[in-house]
Write an enzyme that holds these catalytic residues in place. Sequence first.
Site, mmCIF file in Angstrom:
data_model
loop_
_atom_site.group_PDB
_atom_site.id
_atom_site.type_symbol
_atom_site.label_atom_id
_atom_site.label_comp_id
_atom_site.label_asym_id
_atom_site.label_seq_id
_atom_site.Cartn_x
_atom_site.Cartn_y
_atom_site.Cartn_z
ATOM 1 N N HIS A 1 0.797 -1.223 0.000
ATOM 2 C CA HIS A 1 0.000 0.000 0.000
ATOM 3 C C HIS A 1 0.825 1.265 0.000
ATOM 4 O O HIS A 1 0.347 2.318 -0.396
ATOM 5 C CB HIS A 1 -1.052 -0.061 1.097
ATOM 6 C CG HIS A 1 -2.157 -0.936 0.645
ATOM 7 N ND1 HIS A 1 -2.003 -2.309 0.608
ATOM 8 C CD2 HIS A 1 -3.349 -0.664 0.079
ATOM 9 C CE1 HIS A 1 -3.092 -2.824 0.085
ATOM 10 N NE2 HIS A 1 -3.927 -1.862 -0.243
ATOM 11 N N CYS B 1 -10.689 -5.945 -10.223
ATOM 12 C CA CYS B 1 -9.847 -4.811 -9.846
ATOM 13 C C CYS B 1 -8.483 -5.387 -9.465
ATOM 14 O O CYS B 1 -8.250 -6.565 -9.606
ATOM 15 C CB CYS B 1 -10.473 -4.001 -8.720
ATOM 16 S SG CYS B 1 -10.912 -4.951 -7.277
HETATM 17 C C1 PEP Z 1 -6.912 -6.458 -4.533
HETATM 18 O O1 PEP Z 1 -6.636 -7.193 -3.591
HETATM 19 O O2 PEP Z 1 -6.740 -6.755 -5.730
HETATM 20 C C2 PEP Z 1 -7.505 -5.135 -4.296
HETATM 21 C C3 PEP Z 1 -7.950 -4.384 -5.262
HETATM 22 O O3 PEP Z 1 -7.504 -4.702 -3.026
HETATM 23 P P1 PEP Z 1 -6.206 -4.106 -2.303
HETATM 24 O O4 PEP Z 1 -5.111 -3.992 -3.324
HETATM 25 O O5 PEP Z 1 -6.609 -2.803 -1.735
HETATM 26 O O6 PEP Z 1 -5.933 -5.143 -1.264
#
Ligand code: PEP
Length: 765
Positions: A379, A692
């Site tokens: 993140h 996503c």
């Molecule tokens: C994912 O896990 O692909 C996602 C979009 O969530 P994050 O990257 O915020 O964990």
Amino acid sequence: MMTKSRNRDHLNLLCDIGDLAALLTSSSNIQNFLQRTAVMVAKHLSADVCSIYLFDRDARELVLAATVGLNPEAVGQIRMKPGEGLVGCTLVKQQPICEGSASRNPLFKYFEGSGEDRFESFLSVRISRGTENIGVLVVQHEQRNYFDDVDVMALRAAAAQLASAIENARLLMEMNHPKTSELPNASATAHLKFIRGESASGGYVQALSTVFNKRLDWLLSEPSEADAGYTLKHFHRAVQLTAGQLQELQSRVAERLPESASLIFTAHFMILKDERFIQDITSHIEKGVSPPEAVRMVARHYITMFTSSPYMYLREKASDMEDLTSRILSNFKHLDMETPPLCRGRVVIARELYPSDILKLASEDVAGIVMVSGGVTSHVSILARSMRIPMVIADRPELLSLPEETPILMDADIGNIYVNPSEIVIQQFEERNRIKAAASLLADDMLPITETQDGEHVHLMAIINLLGELELANHLKAEGIGLYRSEFPFLIRSSFPSEQEQYLIYKRIFDAMPDKPVTIRTLDIGGDKVLSYTDATGESNPELGLRSIRFSLRNPDIFEQQIKATLRAGADAGELRIMFPMISSIDEFQEARRQVMHCLDELERRQLPHHKSPRIGIMIELPSVLEIIDELTAEADFFSIGTNDFVQYMLAVDRTNDKVAEYYQPSHPSVLRGLARIAHAAKRQSKEVSVCGEMAHEPPYIPFLIGVGIRVLSVTPQFLPSVQKTIRSLSLSAAEDYASRLLSASTLRATRDIIENFTPQSAVV
Ligand code: PEP
Ligand code: MG
């Protein structure tokens, strides 16, 4: 073989080490501790030499830290890689080495000037805590075959006892004498010319370097003559100046990041206003200590206390204290002039950064960031992308030893770093940049609807991390928000945002997209998204711990506040969607949905304006749902596959761990087949499923996803143009053919071959 009469005193050795270690907490001279330990071990084992080598985590080398019997000037000079010489081998083999005639052992490595050539007997043991290397303890003697099994046992026991004391010693030594760990500078970094890292956030940068934690150096440096010229008045003035600068930085951050409000520098202000902090410094000054040294003394005390804390949030305070103290000290020197921010326009090299560090760096207009650990889907990387700060992750800790202001050229689009780049390299990049600038006009060519060559509509939605990205999402004609990572306002603050604060943040999102679907994902913290202000629960495996929806269900107050804030903020929204991350079972989803219903009832009862019929969805990120996918898809209104986590959990590879990055393979047949299975199940139930995560914008996977039936992709706004371009070049039948070829491949090599041989043209029938 052994001289049995020699004076061995193993029990006393252990007691004495215990005594020494106990003294260590109050000792300011760590070098002295190590030296005394070496003397004691040599004495108890009647050895001619005892040396302590510490493992330098930055340089991944063993460094001679203390010795009795070898040339004292070799301390800090003798360095070896794991596996190099007998000492290095001790570390790698994790076994004691007891050699009666060291010079005959081919592994023996003699260091010029150490004076060790005359010592034939050699005994070494690894000093470790768990799997972590701390160093190597060595004894030597002139006489051949001098050490025996009992010595081996004794030295092992001594090393075990020393381990935690040395670990503390090393921490304090780094804090008090940062220069000892800096010794390798010139030699360790001379070979650095070109480094291949991984792109975490694209861009091109040409700037001078600065090492993030190097601030500690001058913070903890020895008093200088110039210090004596300052008075108590200067100290107060420096504090005042610092407060003013922080205020200004704060408002600049608030402009770029409305959701951070004014909270990023809270800890700094708290420390500045802390009477005890100011009082401690003042009383040192009144006793005759120079003001800069008084600041250093008090800061050192706090930093030592914070750094040794087991709690992440306190360790983070150490970096706040470090940052604040650097600013105060720098203001002594600049009492009458403007101080430039410490990292402005620089490429910052760092071992570890918190999300709040990224924001501070952004507020100082940092040019780029190189991290020597971490993963591109972590993140901190996601935040860097949202802030448009170019960032590369390179597993090269030597970078931390680069001299300040080394010229760096960073091609963060592909992850290349050039140290001291040549004119030719610079010219090539400038040319490439001109071409790229021309290509970015692409954004203006965005069509409102994205279709394949044969007219199949693929909905392109935006992923939003920071409110500042909303404008770009609209500019690039996103069809809605497929994922708002609602944890970001939580991550970048120093305390939980209240329901009202959350309401204001979410309202800005709904206001920015009045007629489009907006998907708010509930809090997805834990794993690598650690909130500094919640007590890290000390989980040894946070990715599998109390994270995400588990955290929300365990903390119903926080969860309800978020749901209510969302429902209220979206009162007039066209389509409000609430999505739960990391759902592992139908039961968990039902429980989360019950909470939403409960919030709806309460808002109704209190007659507060709110959205009355949110759509409620699930993020598919865990392999556990594959076996219940038909029942699960029947349950919720919509689905989004979070491929970052899906790959992580499917393959058991930590997405933030660069050591296992090669195992993180979205093209793994199980990942691809899993994705297809989810897409088919959703289709059978006529439920929308989107994708996503990073796969959604990566050119080799877009045709696959479309080929298995995905019609909604969520990507960060800057990828919208390239994703549209890829889709427009595809025909549906070719995408389906590509997907079915990938699905019939059962090895990584086979899927890779298919992907490598794929060109957009090959997908056009
Ligand atoms: C994912 O896990 O692909 C996602 C979009 O969530 P994050 O990257 O915020 O964990
Ligand atoms: Mg996820």
